[in-house]
Design a protein around this motif. Sequence first.
Motif, PDB file in Angstrom:
ATOM      1  N   TRP A  53       0.802  -1.223   0.000  1.00 28.14           N
ATOM      2  CA  TRP A  53       0.000   0.000   0.000  1.00 28.14           C
ATOM      3  C   TRP A  53       0.834   1.272   0.000  1.00 28.14           C
ATOM      4  O   TRP A  53       0.428   2.265  -0.579  1.00 28.14           O
ATOM      5  N   VAL A  54       2.028   1.270   0.595  1.00 28.50           N
ATOM      6  CA  VAL A  54       2.795   2.529   0.613  1.00 28.50           C
ATOM      7  C   VAL A  54       3.422   2.850  -0.735  1.00 28.50           C
ATOM      8  O   VAL A  54       3.781   4.002  -0.987  1.00 28.50           O
ATOM      9  N   MET A  93      -2.081  10.337   1.825  1.00 29.50           N
ATOM     10  CA  MET A  93      -1.307  10.187   3.043  1.00 29.50           C
ATOM     11  C   MET A  93      -0.226  11.260   3.151  1.00 29.50           C
ATOM     12  O   MET A  93       0.150  11.881   2.172  1.00 29.50           O
ATOM     13  N   VAL A  94       0.314  11.434   4.360  1.00 28.85           N
ATOM     14  CA  VAL A  94       1.361  12.424   4.593  1.00 28.85           C
ATOM     15  C   VAL A  94       2.683  11.992   3.963  1.00 28.85           C
ATOM     16  O   VAL A  94       3.507  12.821   3.617  1.00 28.85           O
ATOM     17  N   TYR A  95       2.867  10.703   3.794  1.00 33.01           N
ATOM     18  CA  TYR A  95       4.111  10.234   3.176  1.00 33.01           C
ATOM     19  C   TYR A  95       3.984  10.277   1.649  1.00 33.01           C
ATOM     20  O   TYR A  95       2.915  10.056   1.102  1.00 33.01           O
ATOM     21  N   PRO A  96       5.095  10.558   0.964  1.00 29.07           N
ATOM     22  CA  PRO A  96       5.069  10.452  -0.497  1.00 29.07           C
ATOM     23  C   PRO A  96       5.046   8.967  -0.883  1.00 29.07           C
ATOM     24  O   PRO A  96       5.378   8.102  -0.070  1.00 29.07           O
ATOM     25  N   THR A  97       4.664   8.671  -2.098  1.00 26.70           N
ATOM     26  CA  THR A  97       4.650   7.286  -2.564  1.00 26.70           C
ATOM     27  C   THR A  97       6.051   6.693  -2.424  1.00 26.70           C
ATOM     28  O   THR A  97       7.022   7.269  -2.902  1.00 26.70           O
ATOM     29  N   HIS A 123      -8.373  14.516   7.340  1.00 23.11           N
ATOM     30  CA  HIS A 123      -8.091  13.860   6.066  1.00 23.11           C
ATOM     31  C   HIS A 123      -7.946  14.933   5.004  1.00 23.11           C
ATOM     32  O   HIS A 123      -8.436  16.055   5.161  1.00 23.11           O
ATOM     33  N   VAL A 124      -7.261  14.585   3.905  1.00 25.24           N
ATOM     34  CA  VAL A 124      -7.178  15.541   2.808  1.00 25.24           C
ATOM     35  C   VAL A 124      -8.572  15.663   2.197  1.00 25.24           C
ATOM     36  O   VAL A 124      -9.327  14.695   2.148  1.00 25.24           O
ATOM     37  N   GLU A 161       0.345  18.805   4.344  1.00 20.88           N
ATOM     38  CA  GLU A 161       1.558  18.872   3.544  1.00 20.88           C
ATOM     39  C   GLU A 161       2.287  17.542   3.625  1.00 20.88           C
ATOM     40  O   GLU A 161       2.449  16.974   4.704  1.00 20.88           O
ATOM     41  N   LYS A 162       2.715  17.043   2.478  1.00 23.87           N
ATOM     42  CA  LYS A 162       3.511  15.814   2.436  1.00 23.87           C
ATOM     43  C   LYS A 162       4.802  16.028   3.229  1.00 23.87           C
ATOM     44  O   LYS A 162       5.325  17.139   3.290  1.00 23.87           O
TER      45      LYS A 162
END
Length: 174
Positions: A29-30, A39-43, A131-132, A156-157
């Motif tokens: 999923w990440v 999500m807050v993390y980038p792909t 959530h965004v 923000e990511k």
Amino acid sequence: MRAHDYEIKTERLLLRPMTVEDVDAVWKWVSDERVARYMVYPTYTDREKLVEWLRSIETFDGEYHFGFVRLSDGELIGSGSIGPHKKEGFWGFGYNFRHDCWGMGYATEAAKAMIDFARDTFGITRFCCSHVEPNVASGHVIEKCGLHFVGYGEFEKLDGSCKMRSVEYEGVLD
């Protein structure tokens, strides 16, 4: 309570600590842009960065990180966390799942279990979550958990690559 002294069982899920050995399951999923865009993390594109993150959550930092294991087949299908929030007196929570597990009620089940854990273990009753804005389904999950809309913020990511408006919720859950 130490970080790895907990497991929570719900009707369909086991919430348990994650370890580096979970890297292949978490990668599903990440590394998926459909999930990471919210999500807050980038792909993730580098497995070693994921291993670093998994190692980092093995050390307790005040936040309780859970892997969500589907009981029917033993697969790790998502993750989330709950812990003290920067908003004084509140605990915040979040979650993410493999794309093929969206829309099945797992997020609501896991989020409610984390809230119950915080309330029953630590007496926490004030919660917040966001959530965004484009992730409307996550808003429905948060509302099903008993939180209500309080306003908008900014998301923000972690790498600064993207800023979006966030939808903010809070609630007192006795």
